[in-house]
Write an enzyme that holds these catalytic residues in place. Structure first.
Site, short mmCIF file in Angstrom:
data_model
loop_
_atom_site.label_atom_id
_atom_site.label_comp_id
_atom_site.label_asym_id
_atom_site.label_seq_id
_atom_site.Cartn_x
_atom_site.Cartn_y
_atom_site.Cartn_z
N SER A 143 0.86 -1.19 0.00
CA SER A 143 0.00 0.00 0.00
C SER A 143 0.90 1.23 0.00
O SER A 143 2.10 1.15 0.30
CB SER A 143 -0.85 0.00 1.27
N TYR A 156 -3.57 -0.49 9.96
CA TYR A 156 -3.31 -0.73 8.53
C TYR A 156 -1.91 -0.25 8.16
O TYR A 156 -1.19 -0.93 7.42
CB TYR A 156 -4.38 0.01 7.72
P1 NAP Z 1 -11.83 -5.19 -1.17
O1 NAP Z 1 -12.64 -4.86 -2.39
O2 NAP Z 1 -12.40 -4.91 0.17
O3 NAP Z 1 -11.39 -6.74 -1.30
C1 NAP Z 1 -10.66 -7.36 -0.27
C2 NAP Z 1 -10.61 -8.84 -0.53
O4 NAP Z 1 -9.94 -9.49 0.57
C3 NAP Z 1 -12.01 -9.47 -0.58
O5 NAP Z 1 -12.01 -10.54 -1.48
C4 NAP Z 1 -12.17 -9.97 0.84
O6 NAP Z 1 -13.15 -10.96 1.00
C5 NAP Z 1 -10.78 -10.51 1.09
N1 NAP Z 1 -10.55 -10.74 2.50
C6 NAP Z 1 -10.51 -9.84 3.51
N2 NAP Z 1 -10.32 -10.46 4.68
C7 NAP Z 1 -10.23 -11.79 4.42
C8 NAP Z 1 -10.05 -12.95 5.22
N3 NAP Z 1 -9.91 -12.90 6.56
N4 NAP Z 1 -10.02 -14.16 4.60
C9 NAP Z 1 -10.18 -14.26 3.28
N5 NAP Z 1 -10.36 -13.20 2.45
C10 NAP Z 1 -10.40 -11.99 3.03
O7 NAP Z 1 -10.45 -4.44 -1.18
P2 NAP Z 1 -9.41 -4.04 -2.34
O8 NAP Z 1 -9.39 -2.58 -2.39
O9 NAP Z 1 -9.64 -4.84 -3.55
O10 NAP Z 1 -8.08 -4.50 -1.60
C11 NAP Z 1 -7.28 -5.60 -2.01
C12 NAP Z 1 -5.89 -5.43 -1.42
O11 NAP Z 1 -5.33 -4.20 -1.92
C13 NAP Z 1 -5.87 -5.31 0.10
O12 NAP Z 1 -4.72 -5.94 0.60
C14 NAP Z 1 -5.78 -3.82 0.32
O13 NAP Z 1 -5.23 -3.49 1.55
C15 NAP Z 1 -4.89 -3.42 -0.83
N6 NAP Z 1 -4.93 -2.01 -1.20
C16 NAP Z 1 -6.09 -1.42 -1.65
C17 NAP Z 1 -6.06 -0.08 -2.00
C18 NAP Z 1 -7.27 0.64 -2.51
O14 NAP Z 1 -7.18 1.86 -2.72
N7 NAP Z 1 -8.38 -0.01 -2.75
C19 NAP Z 1 -4.89 0.65 -1.89
C20 NAP Z 1 -3.74 0.02 -1.42
C21 NAP Z 1 -3.78 -1.32 -1.09
P3 NAP Z 1 -14.63 -10.58 1.58
O15 NAP Z 1 -15.44 -10.09 0.40
O16 NAP Z 1 -15.12 -11.84 2.16
O17 NAP Z 1 -14.43 -9.49 2.61
#
Ligand code: NAP
Length: 251
Positions: A143, A156
Site C-alpha cells: 500500500s 493498517y
Molecule cells: P476489497 O474490495 O475490500 O477486497 C478485499 C478482498 O480481501 C475481498 O475478497 C475480501 O473478502 C478478502 N478478505 C478480507 N479479509 C479476508 C479474510 N480474513 N479471509 C479471506 N479473504 C479476506 O479491497 P481491495 O481494495 O480490492 O483491496 C485488495 C488489497 O489491496 C488489500 O490488501 C488492500 O489493503 C490493498 N490495497 C487497496 C487499496 C485501494 O485503494 N483499494 C490501496 C492500497 C492497497 P470478503 O469479500 O469476504 O471481505
C-alpha cells in the site's frame, strides 16, 4: 518466440478474488495464460467464470486468511488442482478506520492477523514448495501506507509497512534460490475498501488534487504490474515495492 510476460502453462494462487483488486489480478493472470486458484472466505464464482471464459482453469479454495492455519491446505489444494504452483499473489486485506486514541484491540488484531500474519504464513507455505522446485514468484499487495503513515488507520499502516518488510526479508533469503518476492503498492483504487473515502466529499477532493494522474485508479490498473512480477520479465527484480499510484508518491 515466447513473450517474457507470457504465463501460459503456469499456475497461480490469488487470495481475496471475489471483488476488487484481487478479482482484477486473477483475470489479468488468466489473460496472460495462467490457471488460477482463487482462495478466500467469500465465494468467487464470478471470478472463476471469468478465468474460464479466458480459456484457463480456475479452482475455488474456501479459506479465512485471518490466521496461519489454512496456508498449508491452500497450497496442497492448488497443487491437487493444477499439478504445479508457480505464482502466489497475497491480495486479501482489510482496513479499519478510527482515531488512534480510540483504536480497539479487536480492530488491531483483525487488521494485523489478515494483512500480515495470514500473508506471511501463505508466503511460507508457497515458499517451501517453490524453493523445492528452484523457482517461483510471490507478489504481496502492499500500500502507499507501506511508505506513509496515513490518517486514522494505525493498524493498517503498521500492517502494510510490515508487508514491505516481509517482502524484503523473504527476498533476501530466497532470491538466490530462484524465488522472486516482490510487492505492489496500489495508490487510491476505487473498490469497497475505499468506499468511505470516495463518499467523503472533502477527503475525495483532497485526494484527487494530490494525484498527478488526476483520477482514482481502477482495479484493472493493478493487473499489468501483477503480470510483470509473476512473469520471467521480472526475473532480476527482488524485494521491490512497485507503486502503481498515478504518481502520488512522487509528489
Ligand atoms: P476489497 O474490495 O475490500 O477486497 C478485499 C478482498 O480481501 C475481498 O475478497 C475480501 O473478502 C478478502 N478478505 C478480507 N479479509 C479476508 C479474510 N480474513 N479471509 C479471506 N479473504 C479476506 O479491497 P481491495 O481494495 O480490492 O483491496 C485488495 C488489497 O489491496 C488489500 O490488501 C488492500 O489493503 C490493498 N490495497 C487497496 C487499496 C485501494 O485503494 N483499494 C490501496 C492500497 C492497497 P470478503 O469479500 O469476504 O471481505
Amino acid at each position: 518466440m515466447r513473450s517474457p510476460f507470457d504465463l501460459t502453462g503456469r499456475a497461480a494462487i490469488v487470495t481475496g478474488t471475489n471483488k476488487g483488486i484481487g478479482r482484477a489480478i486473477a483475470l489479468s493472470l488468466a489473460e496472460a495464460g495462467a490457471d488460477v486458484a482463487l482462495a478466500g472466505r467469500s465465494a468467487a464464482d464470478e471470478t472463476a467464470e471469468g478465468v474460464r471464459a479466458l480459456g484457463r482453469r480456475a479452482a475455488l479454495i474456501p479459506a479465512d486468511l485471518g490466521s496461519a492455519e489454512p496456508a498449508g491446505r491452500i497450497v496442497e489444494e492448488a497443487l491437487a488442482a493444477f499439478g504445479r504452483l508457480d505464482i502466489l499473489v497475497n491480495n486479501a486485506g482489510i482496513i479499519r478506520r478510527a482515531d488512534a486514541v480510540d483504536f480497539t484491540e479487536a480492530d488491531w488484531d483483525a487488521v494485523i492477523d489478515t494483512n500480515l500474519k495470514g500473508l506471511f504464513f501463505l508466503c511460507q507455505a508457497a515458499g517451501r514448495h517453490m524453493l523445492g522446485q528452484g523457482r517461483g514468484k510471490i507478489v504481496n499487495i502492499a500500500s502507499l501506507l507501506s511508505f506513509q503513515g496515513g490518517i486514522r488507520v494505525p493498524g493498517y499502516a503498521a500492517a502494510k509497512s510490515g508487508v514491505a518488510g516481509i517482502t524484503r526479508a523473504l527476498a533476501n533469503e530466497w532470491a538466490g534460490s530462484g524465488v522472486n518476492v516482490n510487492a505492489i503498492a496500489p495508490g487510491y483504487i476505487a473498490t469497497e475498501n475505499t468506499t468511505a473515502l470516495q463518499a467523503d466529499e472533502t477527503r475525495n477532493r483532497q485526494i484527487l488534487e494530490r494525484i498527478p494522474a488526476g483520477r482514482w485508479g481502477a482495479p484493472s490498473d493493478i493487473g499489468g504490474a501483477a503480470v510483470f512480477l509473476a512473469s520471467s520479465a521480472s526475473d532480476y527484480v527482488n524485494g521491490h515495492i512497485l507503486a502503481v499510484d498515478g504518481g502520488w508518491l512522487g509528489r
